[in-house]
Design an enzyme around this catalytic site. Structure first.
Site, PDB file in Angstrom:
ATOM      1  N   ASP A   1       0.843  -1.188   0.000  1.00 24.07           N
ATOM      2  CA  ASP A   1       0.000   0.000   0.000  1.00 24.07           C
ATOM      3  C   ASP A   1       0.885   1.247   0.000  1.00 24.07           C
ATOM      4  OD1 ASP A   1      -2.284   1.646   0.313  1.00 24.07           O
ATOM      5  OD2 ASP A   1      -2.123   1.560   2.498  1.00 24.07           O
TER       6      ASP A   1
ATOM      7  N   ASP B   1      -0.403   4.925   1.139  1.00 25.48           N
ATOM      8  CA  ASP B   1      -0.689   5.838   2.250  1.00 25.48           C
ATOM      9  C   ASP B   1      -0.499   5.150   3.600  1.00 25.48           C
ATOM     10  OD1 ASP B   1      -1.393   7.511   0.196  1.00 25.48           O
ATOM     11  OD2 ASP B   1      -3.547   7.336   0.516  1.00 25.48           O
TER      12      ASP B   1
ATOM     13  N   ASP C   1      -2.272  -0.754   5.881  1.00 26.41           N
ATOM     14  CA  ASP C   1      -2.607  -0.201   7.194  1.00 26.41           C
ATOM     15  C   ASP C   1      -4.093  -0.303   7.525  1.00 26.41           C
ATOM     16  OD1 ASP C   1      -2.752   1.831   5.053  1.00 26.41           O
ATOM     17  OD2 ASP C   1      -3.579   3.083   6.641  1.00 26.41           O
TER      18      ASP C   1
END
Length: 181
Positions: free
Chosen positions: A13, A15, A138
């Site tokens: 990922d 961000d 996250d």
């Protein structure tokens, strides 16, 4: 003819995993609204909840330059370079929600991770379509649909979430990935 994969694959990922969006939110909120929120105040709270006006934080995600100017998470560049040599790496971002982020994230990747070509970048709306051996993310919503082994990368907004494989930084991520290679 079907050829078996010789290397394991990792979806990474952007961000909060390789791009420091927490810092970006704090910095931009402070510049636009004059209120400095300490990073410690974010810990254990949902994204944006520590800011006086949560809707104003969300608006930042639509501002030109927000994603393009983000800092790199410490250790991410070195870790991804190392992983690149031993795994098939895909940068996966659910970028469709924020239209400006598509181009900005692509330009950011070209600057900070220039060795990752366009064939290894996946911008989507729903990560459940991604089929890799590992996913470093996250958000639980992405890890729940991971077809391989999910790895939760610690960010302030997910600290209160119980997940069986969690890494706090890129050093721990490397250790886990290579020990399960």
């Amino acid at each position: 003819m079907y050829m078996p994969k010789s290397r394991k694959s990792i979806a990474i990922d952007m961000d909060h995993v390789i791009a420091d969006i927490e810092y970006q939110m704090i910095d931009w909120y402070h510049k636009k609204h004059g209120v400095l929120v300490e990073r410690e105040a974010l810990k254990g709270l949902p994204e944006g909840a520590a800011f006086p006006e949560r809707e104003k934080v969300r608006q930042l995600l639509y501002e030109p330059g927000f994603f393009r100017e983000a800092r790199v998470i410490p250790g991410a560049q070195e870790a991804v370079v190392k992983l690149w040599n031993d795994f098939d790496i895909y940068i996966v971002s659910a970028a469709m929600e924020f239209p400006l982020s598509l181009h900005e994230k692509y330009e950011w990747l070209k600057e900070h991770f220039p060795f990752i070509g366009w064939k290894n970048i996946i911008f989507c709306g729903d990560k459940s379509v991604v089929d890799t051996d590992f996913m470093v993310d996250d958000h639980l919503k992405n890890l729940n649909y991971c077809k391989g082994r999910g790895i939760m990368y610690t960010a302030s907004h997910n600290m209160a979430i119980d997940y069986d494989v969690r890494v706090n930084d890129w050093s721990e991520a490397l250790q886990y990935l290579y020990s399960n290679h």
